[in-house]
Scaffold this motif. Sequence first.
Motif, PDB file in Angstrom:
ATOM      1  N   VAL A 103      13.195   5.267  -2.786  1.00 57.44           N
ATOM      2  CA  VAL A 103      12.436   5.959  -3.826  1.00 57.44           C
ATOM      3  C   VAL A 103      12.152   7.421  -3.480  1.00 57.44           C
ATOM      4  CG1 VAL A 103      11.454   3.811  -4.698  1.00 57.44           C
ATOM      5  CG2 VAL A 103      10.166   5.133  -3.014  1.00 57.44           C
ATOM      6  N   ALA A 104      13.001   7.995  -2.630  1.00 63.92           N
ATOM      7  CA  ALA A 104      12.891   9.436  -2.387  1.00 63.92           C
ATOM      8  C   ALA A 104      13.065  10.182  -3.703  1.00 63.92           C
ATOM      9  CB  ALA A 104      13.929   9.874  -1.362  1.00 63.92           C
ATOM     10  N   THR A 105      13.900   9.624  -4.580  1.00 63.60           N
ATOM     11  CA  THR A 105      13.991  10.072  -5.964  1.00 63.60           C
ATOM     12  C   THR A 105      13.548   8.892  -6.825  1.00 63.60           C
ATOM     13  OG1 THR A 105      16.299   9.369  -6.151  1.00 63.60           O
ATOM     14  CG2 THR A 105      15.910  11.649  -5.511  1.00 63.60           C
ATOM     15  N   ALA A 106      13.062   9.172  -8.004  1.00 61.13           N
ATOM     16  CA  ALA A 106      12.508   8.127  -8.873  1.00 61.13           C
ATOM     17  C   ALA A 106      13.514   6.998  -9.080  1.00 61.13           C
ATOM     18  CB  ALA A 106      12.087   8.718 -10.209  1.00 61.13           C
ATOM     19  N   LYS A 139      -1.222   4.520  -1.037  1.00 67.60           N
ATOM     20  CA  LYS A 139      -0.868   5.835  -1.602  1.00 67.60           C
ATOM     21  C   LYS A 139       0.448   6.394  -1.061  1.00 67.60           C
ATOM     22  CE  LYS A 139      -5.680   6.947  -2.608  1.00 67.60           C
ATOM     23  NZ  LYS A 139      -5.887   5.676  -3.162  1.00 67.60           N
ATOM     24  N   LEU A 140       1.383   5.491  -0.760  1.00 65.18           N
ATOM     25  CA  LEU A 140       2.692   5.917  -0.271  1.00 65.18           C
ATOM     26  C   LEU A 140       3.721   6.063  -1.398  1.00 65.18           C
ATOM     27  CD1 LEU A 140       2.877   3.753   2.960  1.00 65.18           C
ATOM     28  CD2 LEU A 140       2.359   6.188   2.768  1.00 65.18           C
ATOM     29  N   ILE A 141       3.387   5.536  -2.581  1.00 68.57           N
ATOM     30  CA  ILE A 141       4.266   5.676  -3.739  1.00 68.57           C
ATOM     31  C   ILE A 141       3.431   6.033  -4.958  1.00 68.57           C
ATOM     32  CG2 ILE A 141       6.061   4.089  -2.923  1.00 68.57           C
ATOM     33  CD1 ILE A 141       4.842   1.958  -4.846  1.00 68.57           C
ATOM     34  N   SER A 142       4.087   6.655  -5.914  1.00 70.67           N
ATOM     35  CA  SER A 142       3.455   6.879  -7.216  1.00 70.67           C
ATOM     36  C   SER A 142       4.263   6.108  -8.252  1.00 70.67           C
ATOM     37  CB  SER A 142       3.395   8.366  -7.558  1.00 70.67           C
ATOM     38  OG  SER A 142       4.691   8.895  -7.672  1.00 70.67           O
ATOM     39  N   ILE A 143       3.599   5.736  -9.326  1.00 69.16           N
ATOM     40  CA  ILE A 143       4.217   4.929 -10.366  1.00 69.16           C
ATOM     41  C   ILE A 143       4.238   5.725 -11.655  1.00 69.16           C
ATOM     42  CG2 ILE A 143       4.046   2.801 -11.711  1.00 69.16           C
ATOM     43  CD1 ILE A 143       2.433   1.655  -9.289  1.00 69.16           C
ATOM     44  N   ALA A 152       8.360   8.008  -3.907  1.00 71.13           N
ATOM     45  CA  ALA A 152       7.613   8.145  -2.657  1.00 71.13           C
ATOM     46  C   ALA A 152       6.748   9.394  -2.735  1.00 71.13           C
ATOM     47  CB  ALA A 152       8.574   8.238  -1.477  1.00 71.13           C
ATOM     48  N   THR A 153       5.520   9.289  -2.211  1.00 67.73           N
ATOM     49  CA  THR A 153       4.616  10.437  -2.238  1.00 67.73           C
ATOM     50  C   THR A 153       4.814  11.347  -1.030  1.00 67.73           C
ATOM     51  OG1 THR A 153       2.884   9.208  -1.077  1.00 67.73           O
ATOM     52  CG2 THR A 153       2.846   9.161  -3.501  1.00 67.73           C
TER      53      THR A 153
END
Length: 115
Positions: free
Chosen positions: A60-63, A91-95, A38-39
Motif C-alpha cells: 500500500v505504498a500506493t493506494a 495509524k500506519l494506514i489511511s483508508i 500507508a501513512t
Amino acid sequence: MTRWMDEEAGPVVRPYALIGGRTRSSGDALDLVSMITATGTVPPGGFVPGPEQERILSLVATATSVADIASDLDLPLGVVRVLLGDLHDHKLISIGRASASERILKEVINGLRAL
C-alpha cells in the motif's frame, strides 16, 4: 512470502492463527473497494507489525484496494480486514472511501454475487 504448506495436509498455519483467532476488529467496516495507503509513520508504543502486516505496508505504498490486498496476500478477506484494522488502529494506514465510479463498481460486484 513463504508459504507454509504440507503436500498432504494443506496449510500448516491456518489463516486465523495469524490474527490470534480474532474475527472482529476496526477493519470490519472496510469495503472491498476501500483504498488503503500507508501513512509512513513509525509504529507507536512498541507495536511491531507481523510479516503479513509488513507485506501489506509494502503493497500500500500506493493506494490499493482491500480486494487487491487480499488477493495479493492469498488470505481470506476476514483475515485481511483484521490485519488492516490493526494497522489502522496504530495509524500506519489511511483508508480512502470509494468514489462515485467505485460505488458503481461495488454495485456491479454485489449484483454479480446475487446471481
